[in-house]
Design a protein around this motif. Sequence first.
Motif, PDB file in Angstrom:
ATOM      1  N   PHE A 127       4.497   8.526   9.435  1.00 52.25           N
ATOM      2  CA  PHE A 127       3.211   8.077   9.968  1.00 52.25           C
ATOM      3  C   PHE A 127       2.697   6.893   9.142  1.00 52.25           C
ATOM      4  N   VAL A 128       2.812   7.015   7.826  1.00 62.49           N
ATOM      5  CA  VAL A 128       2.407   5.918   6.954  1.00 62.49           C
ATOM      6  C   VAL A 128       3.257   4.687   7.237  1.00 62.49           C
ATOM      7  N   VAL A 129       4.552   4.935   7.426  1.00 64.53           N
ATOM      8  CA  VAL A 129       5.456   3.814   7.709  1.00 64.53           C
ATOM      9  C   VAL A 129       5.026   3.114   9.000  1.00 64.53           C
ATOM     10  N   ALA A 130       4.653   3.917  10.001  1.00 62.92           N
ATOM     11  CA  ALA A 130       4.214   3.315  11.265  1.00 62.92           C
ATOM     12  C   ALA A 130       2.910   2.551  11.072  1.00 62.92           C
ATOM     13  N   HIS A 131       2.004   3.110  10.252  1.00 59.34           N
ATOM     14  CA  HIS A 131       0.738   2.403   9.976  1.00 59.34           C
ATOM     15  C   HIS A 131       0.991   1.020   9.408  1.00 59.34           C
ATOM     16  N   PHE A 132       1.767   0.979   8.341  1.00 60.88           N
ATOM     17  CA  PHE A 132       1.837  -0.351   7.720  1.00 60.88           C
ATOM     18  C   PHE A 132       2.737  -1.289   8.502  1.00 60.88           C
ATOM     19  N   MET A 180       0.439  -2.966  10.832  1.00 63.75           N
ATOM     20  CA  MET A 180      -0.316  -4.000  10.127  1.00 63.75           C
ATOM     21  C   MET A 180       0.543  -5.220   9.843  1.00 63.75           C
ATOM     22  N   LEU A 181       1.756  -4.965   9.349  1.00 57.49           N
ATOM     23  CA  LEU A 181       2.599  -6.111   9.012  1.00 57.49           C
ATOM     24  C   LEU A 181       3.043  -6.831  10.277  1.00 57.49           C
ATOM     25  N   LEU A 182       3.120  -6.107  11.386  1.00 56.43           N
ATOM     26  CA  LEU A 182       3.463  -6.779  12.638  1.00 56.43           C
ATOM     27  C   LEU A 182       2.330  -7.677  13.117  1.00 56.43           C
ATOM     28  N   PHE A 231       0.914  -0.861 -10.288  1.00 54.27           N
ATOM     29  CA  PHE A 231       1.592  -1.462  -9.139  1.00 54.27           C
ATOM     30  C   PHE A 231       0.633  -1.624  -7.968  1.00 54.27           C
ATOM     31  N   TRP A 232      -0.141  -0.570  -7.672  1.00 55.39           N
ATOM     32  CA  TRP A 232      -0.990  -0.664  -6.480  1.00 55.39           C
ATOM     33  C   TRP A 232      -2.264  -1.446  -6.732  1.00 55.39           C
ATOM     34  N   ILE A 233      -2.636  -1.633  -8.004  1.00 52.05           N
ATOM     35  CA  ILE A 233      -3.759  -2.536  -8.263  1.00 52.05           C
ATOM     36  C   ILE A 233      -3.394  -3.937  -7.776  1.00 52.05           C
ATOM     37  N   GLY A 265      -5.050   3.376   9.701  1.00 48.26           N
ATOM     38  CA  GLY A 265      -5.409   3.191   8.301  1.00 48.26           C
ATOM     39  C   GLY A 265      -6.648   3.999   7.953  1.00 48.26           C
ATOM     40  N   MET A 266      -7.620   3.961   8.868  1.00 44.94           N
ATOM     41  CA  MET A 266      -8.838   4.744   8.648  1.00 44.94           C
ATOM     42  C   MET A 266      -8.516   6.234   8.544  1.00 44.94           C
ATOM     43  N   MET A 267      -7.586   6.678   9.379  1.00 47.24           N
ATOM     44  CA  MET A 267      -7.199   8.093   9.294  1.00 47.24           C
ATOM     45  C   MET A 267      -6.589   8.381   7.917  1.00 47.24           C
ATOM     46  N   VAL A 280      -1.492  -6.666   0.215  1.00 47.82           N
ATOM     47  CA  VAL A 280      -1.419  -6.540   1.669  1.00 47.82           C
ATOM     48  C   VAL A 280      -2.532  -7.359   2.327  1.00 47.82           C
ATOM     49  N   TYR A 281      -3.649  -7.526   1.642  1.00 49.90           N
ATOM     50  CA  TYR A 281      -4.680  -8.402   2.206  1.00 49.90           C
ATOM     51  C   TYR A 281      -4.357  -9.854   1.969  1.00 49.90           C
ATOM     52  N   PHE A 282      -3.627 -10.132   0.905  1.00 50.18           N
ATOM     53  CA  PHE A 282      -3.160 -11.510   0.703  1.00 50.18           C
ATOM     54  C   PHE A 282      -2.306 -11.944   1.893  1.00 50.18           C
ATOM     55  N   VAL A 283      -1.500 -11.037   2.427  1.00 50.95           N
ATOM     56  CA  VAL A 283      -0.697 -11.448   3.574  1.00 50.95           C
ATOM     57  C   VAL A 283      -1.450 -11.367   4.895  1.00 50.95           C
ATOM     58  N   ILE A 284      -2.451 -10.515   5.001  1.00 57.51           N
ATOM     59  CA  ILE A 284      -3.064 -10.439   6.335  1.00 57.51           C
ATOM     60  C   ILE A 284      -4.185 -11.461   6.518  1.00 57.51           C
ATOM     61  N   HIS A 311       0.890  11.921   3.956  1.00 63.18           N
ATOM     62  CA  HIS A 311       1.354  11.017   2.911  1.00 63.18           C
ATOM     63  C   HIS A 311       2.875  11.062   2.815  1.00 63.18           C
ATOM     64  N   ASN A 312       3.472   9.892   2.656  1.00 55.69           N
ATOM     65  CA  ASN A 312       4.932   9.783   2.565  1.00 55.69           C
ATOM     66  C   ASN A 312       5.656  10.297   3.799  1.00 55.69           C
ATOM     67  N   SER A 313       4.936  10.375   4.921  1.00 55.09           N
ATOM     68  CA  SER A 313       5.641  10.662   6.169  1.00 55.09           C
ATOM     69  C   SER A 313       5.857   9.336   6.890  1.00 55.09           C
ATOM     70  N   ILE A 339      -6.717  14.185   5.590  1.00 55.91           N
ATOM     71  CA  ILE A 339      -5.607  13.832   6.479  1.00 55.91           C
ATOM     72  C   ILE A 339      -4.440  13.310   5.652  1.00 55.91           C
ATOM     73  N   ASN A 340      -4.796  12.520   4.648  1.00 57.68           N
ATOM     74  CA  ASN A 340      -3.752  11.866   3.865  1.00 57.68           C
ATOM     75  C   ASN A 340      -2.800  12.869   3.221  1.00 57.68           C
ATOM     76  N   TYR A 341      -3.369  14.000   2.732  1.00 56.32           N
ATOM     77  CA  TYR A 341      -2.504  15.000   2.102  1.00 56.32           C
ATOM     78  C   TYR A 341      -1.453  15.506   3.077  1.00 56.32           C
ATOM     79  N   LEU A 382      -6.276   3.194  -5.088  1.00 58.44           N
ATOM     80  CA  LEU A 382      -5.887   4.588  -5.293  1.00 58.44           C
ATOM     81  C   LEU A 382      -5.543   5.301  -3.985  1.00 58.44           C
ATOM     82  N   HIS A 383      -5.915   4.707  -2.822  1.00 58.17           N
ATOM     83  CA  HIS A 383      -5.592   5.402  -1.570  1.00 58.17           C
ATOM     84  C   HIS A 383      -4.081   5.489  -1.339  1.00 58.17           C
ATOM     85  N   HIS A 384      -3.301   4.785  -2.136  1.00 59.37           N
ATOM     86  CA  HIS A 384      -1.842   4.917  -2.001  1.00 59.37           C
ATOM     87  C   HIS A 384      -1.307   6.162  -2.690  1.00 59.37           C
ATOM     88  N   PHE A 385      -2.168   6.793  -3.473  1.00 58.56           N
ATOM     89  CA  PHE A 385      -1.698   8.024  -4.127  1.00 58.56           C
ATOM     90  C   PHE A 385      -2.848   9.004  -4.346  1.00 58.56           C
TER      91      PHE A 385
END
Lengths: 211, 702
Positions: free
Chosen positions: B434-439, B442-444, B298-300, B417-419, B306-310, B430-432, B425-427, B351-354
């Motif tokens: 914070f990730v939702v705010a990050h993306f 980006m999507l905004l 899925f994430w491949i 995103g860099m963070m 996400v870069y296709f849209v940005i 992750h799934n907080s 940091i990600n551990y 893989l940074h998604h998991f």
Amino acid sequence: MSSHASTVDPKKAELWDTHHHSHDVISTRTLGYFLYLLSDGMLFATLFAAYGVLSYQHSYFGGPTPAEFVKPWYTFAQTIALFLSVLAYGFGMNALKHKNKSGLINGMLAAFVLGVVFLVLDIHDMSHLYSMGITLASSGGMSAFMVLTQVHATHIFFGLIWILVMMAQVMTKGFTEETVGRLLTLRMFWHLQAVIWVFVYIFVYLWGYIS
Amino acid sequence: MLVDLPGGWSPLLGRLAWSQIPYANPILAPLFVAVVIGAIIVLGLITYYGKWTYLWKEWLTTVDHKKLGVMYIIIGLVMLFRGFIDGLMIRTQQVWAVGPHSSGVFGSLHGYLTPFHFGQVYSAHGLIMILLAATPLLVGFMNIIVPIQIGARDMAYPYLNALGLWITAAAAALIMISLFVGDFAHNGWFEYAPIFEMQYSPGVGVDYWIWTLQLVALGTTLGGINILATIIKMRAPGMSWGKLPIFVWASLSANVIALTSFPALQVALGLVAADRYLGAHFFTAGMGGNLMLYTNLFWIWGHPEVYFVILPAFGMMSEIFPTFSEKPLFGYITMVLASMAIAGVSWLVWLHHFFTMGAGPYVNTAFSVATMLVGIPTGVKVFNWAFTMYRGRLTFNAAMLWAIGALFLLLIGGMTGMMLAIPAINYMVHNSVFVVAHFHSMLLVIVYAIFGSVLYWFPKVFGFKLDEFWAKTMFWLFSAGTALVFVPMYMLGFMGMTRRLEYVFNTGWQPYLDVMEFGIVVYTLSVLAFFILLYVSVRDHAKNRVGADAWGTSRSLEWMTHSPVPFYNFAVLPHINERDEVAWRRQHGIDNVRPEHYEDIHMPNNTGVAIILGGLTFVLGFALTWRIWWLCIVSLLAIIVLMIVRSFRGDPGYIITGAELQRMEEEAYRREAQIADSHHSHPVSGGVVGNAMAYQRNDSSK
Ligand code: HEM
Ligand SMILES: [Cu+2]
């Protein structure tokens, strides 16, 4: 104001397309089709990756493994049928160069028959496995095996329909820009499926047989 | 071999039954009534004004890339609205259901949504916003702008273009119908193995999810092929690669990603379908399945997506900044290279998604470093935009404000995103949220760039500008909403609030959630401002008509042809001499030179096949979802037969004679002169949908 040095003299510059610029329909079409085939190649690449992940010993969950049922000679016969089919299509396309309609039709007919042979062998193989109780529900490994090989077979199936359609089009319309363009794209498709079969044969059948 | 179904199944209706219609649901039932009434009113109005033939001839069967683009954008805006309502519902549930003493209504213990319903809302929200709002909006703009910017009369494959649109429309329809017939998936927009397996998700929700996504993937792949081939093959004479407008480069890089990554999604979904329909064991727990295979596949696709849209959004910003800075884009070459680098690196970071999968320090480090590499080309872009504005003659109109807003959000989203790219940091986060705010940051960026582009290119497509006052009002309201919703969200993320909570256990978070709820109210006001913007602009359109170069400082080729753009784009194709051809011609005073004579041109005919095929793919998706096998077979056969029939018929196209072109062009020039000397004192008459009204062909020649 342009950032790079301007080399064009605005007074003498050509402003409009004067020599009726028209693009080449066939090359545009084959380019687009090539791009589609690229995505088709990615599709198979992903399937191969999934197969790679699911072909460990534990993926078969103690059930049947390809080593137990693959008969390399049988699939080699399929290989020969598919390659001859591509060869026949190539002879047909050679006839196209000489505007030889019947030559083309004969070549395509042979390609079609050989493609059918390939598909019949595949279906026979699958039903044989089914009769032994080996299906894609047997284990994760068998799921990957079945889906990869049968997605390829499905491509062959649609290719065969397409060959029939093109034979009909050539017979009714002759060699127009459209039909010739489609004959070329079909050739690309047919070749790619044969190339992918090489990978299927080596990495799924032969590899499965020896491991 | 087919799996055993929990619940009923009949040969005629598959799993469909009356009990699947949620007529007792206190939210969906009134909504359904409202939708039906709305639909009756719209259809009634169309009938009353006798617009059916107009609609069919001018829009539903069109192969004109501009009209298809406009329809893509309309679909995108409608779905953006739907996704926004979902977001509103999520926020409202979370502000309500805090702590054990919070009240509950509508059969829910806390708040007003049951966990199952809440799950559907956030899953639909994510899927819709990324794939049915952002993607169609961007594809729509690429459709409209790319051919004009490269000096072409249409896309390389006009019919395929229409097909892509109608398949996307079918996907949108499929996810919309899941509101009223059955349920949608409730496991998140990207799903998890093995919870999407039949055993754990026995309903049709996951099936809706599979086929909606499959249709989007198909439509986007077709669109991507078309745009790539158009850029490679259809450029006007003289337009070498180095003279390509930057938005075209952005579209090129984005569609390279689309073409290569969507197959991975199609395979991932296909394998899920194999599990759910045929009883395969790709992703099952046990029987040799592999759960993480799904997440990887899925994430491949997911990260390149996400870069296709940005990337197109970056392209839009790269068009807006130079125009309103009255300078050429700073660092054109580096901009192009940066786009290509981003497209390339986007493949190496999934893989940074998991990270938490636990692949070990070496794997995580490799992907962490690869992810941070993306920051380099992105940084190059940010500096290029900044230097474009530096010492420019800046105009702070609404389009420019949106672009600048996008730039700020990009900084915030990029930094966070860099963070996240640092596994340590990600551990933690992750799934907080914070990730939702990050993306969302980006999507905004994309949403901001899109609204900027709506303002920027609207006059090109419709021939008049949108109202500045309401556009700016909307911008400030929207930005206030962004700050109010997402600043607290970042903070909550650090405090450990996980994503997708339908019940918030920590009452200490209430104040933050209150602020976010207030933020979403402000967002709602900005949506209202958008509707007012449209109303006011259409009402005053006669006052705001523009000529070819709507902004007076524009640079690329689309500003050379009339506004609204005639259906043939250019009566005579321009010969390209410079990178910013329009700016160059204006600068040398040759922007008013007209072609000397007009030759016949060849255009493709309209076709009803594309919309019918779109309808059939919808039926196929619906039948697959509900396992109505006979309908699957019928619709699939119909699709194949229709394609074969179409291929036999072909399209000879039609000819517009030079004389007719000359008549239409002179008419357009006359109108432009009228606009120029009216100085906005006498409104210039003409229809709102300029395209259809302004360039009327003589019917005899049709
Ligand atoms: C500077 C470049 C970027 C970096 C370094 C970056 C980094 C990351 C990381 C590490 C995650 C995983 C967080 C986690 O789940 O623990 C993530 C999630 C995400 N990012 Fe980014 N990102 C970048 C740009 C973007 C862009 C341009 C977009 C979209 C336009 C985007 C959209 C997303 C989405 C949608 C998710 C999460 C999806 C989900 O879990 O539902 N990111 N990002
Ligand atoms: Cu990512």
